[in-house]
Design a protein around this motif. Structure first.
Motif, PDB file in Angstrom:
ATOM      1  N   LEU A  84       0.841  -1.197   0.000  1.00 22.69           N
ATOM      2  CA  LEU A  84       0.000   0.000   0.000  1.00 22.69           C
ATOM      3  C   LEU A  84       0.884   1.259   0.000  1.00 22.69           C
ATOM      4  O   LEU A  84       0.576   2.243  -0.681  1.00 22.69           O
ATOM      5  N   SER A  85       1.984   1.216   0.741  1.00 24.91           N
ATOM      6  CA  SER A  85       2.898   2.370   0.806  1.00 24.91           C
ATOM      7  C   SER A  85       3.397   2.740  -0.574  1.00 24.91           C
ATOM      8  O   SER A  85       3.492   3.918  -0.917  1.00 24.91           O
ATOM      9  N   ALA A  86       3.709   1.709  -1.377  1.00 27.84           N
ATOM     10  CA  ALA A  86       4.244   1.974  -2.717  1.00 27.84           C
ATOM     11  C   ALA A  86       3.193   2.714  -3.548  1.00 27.84           C
ATOM     12  O   ALA A  86       3.504   3.688  -4.245  1.00 27.84           O
ATOM     13  N   ILE A  87       1.932   2.285  -3.422  1.00 25.27           N
ATOM     14  CA  ILE A  87       0.856   2.926  -4.209  1.00 25.27           C
ATOM     15  C   ILE A  87       0.641   4.369  -3.723  1.00 25.27           C
ATOM     16  O   ILE A  87       0.511   5.296  -4.518  1.00 25.27           O
ATOM     17  N   ILE A  88       0.652   4.548  -2.398  1.00 26.62           N
ATOM     18  CA  ILE A  88       0.411   5.885  -1.837  1.00 26.62           C
ATOM     19  C   ILE A  88       1.521   6.845  -2.258  1.00 26.62           C
ATOM     20  O   ILE A  88       1.271   7.991  -2.644  1.00 26.62           O
ATOM     21  N   SER A  89       2.745   6.328  -2.244  1.00 26.42           N
ATOM     22  CA  SER A  89       3.853   7.202  -2.636  1.00 26.42           C
ATOM     23  C   SER A  89       3.780   7.539  -4.129  1.00 26.42           C
ATOM     24  O   SER A  89       3.953   8.689  -4.524  1.00 26.42           O
ATOM     25  N   GLN A  90       3.431   6.551  -4.944  1.00 22.23           N
ATOM     26  CA  GLN A  90       3.316   6.788  -6.398  1.00 22.23           C
ATOM     27  C   GLN A  90       2.212   7.816  -6.708  1.00 22.23           C
ATOM     28  O   GLN A  90       2.371   8.665  -7.575  1.00 22.23           O
ATOM     29  N   LYS A  91       1.114   7.751  -5.966  1.00 23.15           N
ATOM     30  CA  LYS A  91      -0.033   8.652  -6.235  1.00 23.15           C
ATOM     31  C   LYS A  91       0.036   9.932  -5.406  1.00 23.15           C
ATOM     32  O   LYS A  91      -0.900  10.738  -5.451  1.00 23.15           O
ATOM     33  N   GLN A  92       1.092  10.078  -4.599  1.00 26.06           N
ATOM     34  CA  GLN A  92       1.223  11.221  -3.674  1.00 26.06           C
ATOM     35  C   GLN A  92      -0.045  11.374  -2.813  1.00 26.06           C
ATOM     36  O   GLN A  92      -0.602  12.469  -2.684  1.00 26.06           O
TER      37      GLN A  92
END
Ligand code: NAP
Length: 240
Positions: A84-92
């Motif tokens: 989930l962290s990876a997605i949140i970081s990618q989508k800011q």
């Protein structure tokens, strides 16, 4: 704030009541059935998610995809945090999650970290954690008990992991989880020696402490991007 409630059970309803009393607007309520396919109004300031361990990740992801910051109180999904962290970081995106939003519990957690460091020098005291929750709670031990255990282990050289089974090794921290009707949440920490005992208990009288903490966290999250916990909200990172 314009708040979307994802999950309209015991916590969703408690948050709605306190949010309306504080002058916030509830702009959407998402229940089971919408699953992760819901769309929230574009002017939603924050989504507050209290559902089930198997629904939380998809719900958080759906909010992040729609550019809406999310406060998540659901427990039992944290193993999926790295993906989930990876997605949140990618989508800011913005996520604030906590196993327990009660201010009292978060201060208890801080005391636990400090006490663990002191007791690490006193090997004749054995630590124990306990928790009691209502019978509908799906995960055990509670997310709060696991967070307390992880913090204690990180700060005490006598423990390497926790265990909720009967066969507890010497370097395992025992956690007892009980389920009793109507209990909003009780957590206990004790250190016992042959001579004496130190014990600390946090007992929630109702759900309002969790609900008001989640609302406080939602206001704090406004305008931020990244992943946060109550340590950030309460500025506890600087103390320990
Ligand atoms: N962090 C904290 O401070 C804190 C405090 C209390 C509780 N919790 C945690 O928060 C979670 C919810 O607690 P609760 O007491 O409110 O539980 P609850 O009363 O069972 O409510 C959960 C609600 O979520 C709905 N739901 C289930 N799947 C969903 C989905 N995919 N999308 C949207 N809604 C869905 C349920 O609908 P149905 O009724 O149709 O199943 C129910 O209305 C649990 O994980 C609990 O451990 C955390």
């Amino acid at each position: 704030m314009k708040i979307a409630l994802i999950g309209y059970g015991k916590m969703g309803k408690a948050i709605e009541r306190l949010a309306l009393e504080a002058g916030h607007d509830i702009v959407a309520k998402v229940g089971r059935g919408a699953e992760s396919s819901f769309s929230l109004p574009v002017d939603t300031d924050v989504a507050i998610e209290f559902t089930r361990p198997d629904a939380a990740v998809a719900n958080i992801q759906a909010c992040v995809e729609q550019g809406i910051p999310v406060v998540c109180g659901t427990t039992g999904w944290y193993r999926q945090l790295p993906e989930l962290s990876a997605i949140i970081s990618q989508k800011q995106g913005a996520l604030l999650y906590a196993p327990n939003f009660s201010i009292g519990v978060n201060l208890f957690m801080e005391v636990n970290r400090v006490l663990a460091r002191l007791m690490s020098q006193q090997p004749h005291y054995r630590a124990e954690l306990s928790e009691i929750h209502h019978t509908e709670k799906l995960d055990a031990p509670s997310g709060t008990a696991i967070a307390l255990a992880d913090d204690l282990i990180a700060n005490h050289k006598g423990y390497s992991s926790w265990s909720n089974s009967d066969a507890v090794k010497n370097d395992h921290l025992p956690i007892t989880a009980l389920r009793e009707p109507g209990v909003p949440g009780t957590h206990g920490l004790s250190y016992s020696s042959q001579c004496d005992e130190i014990s600390l208990t946090h007992k929630a009288h109702n759900r309002d402490g969790f609900a008001s903490g989640a609302l406080f966290a939602a206001e704090w999250l406004k305008g931020k991007t990244g992943i946060f916990t109550m340590k950030d909200v309460l500025n506890l990172n600087q103390l320990t």
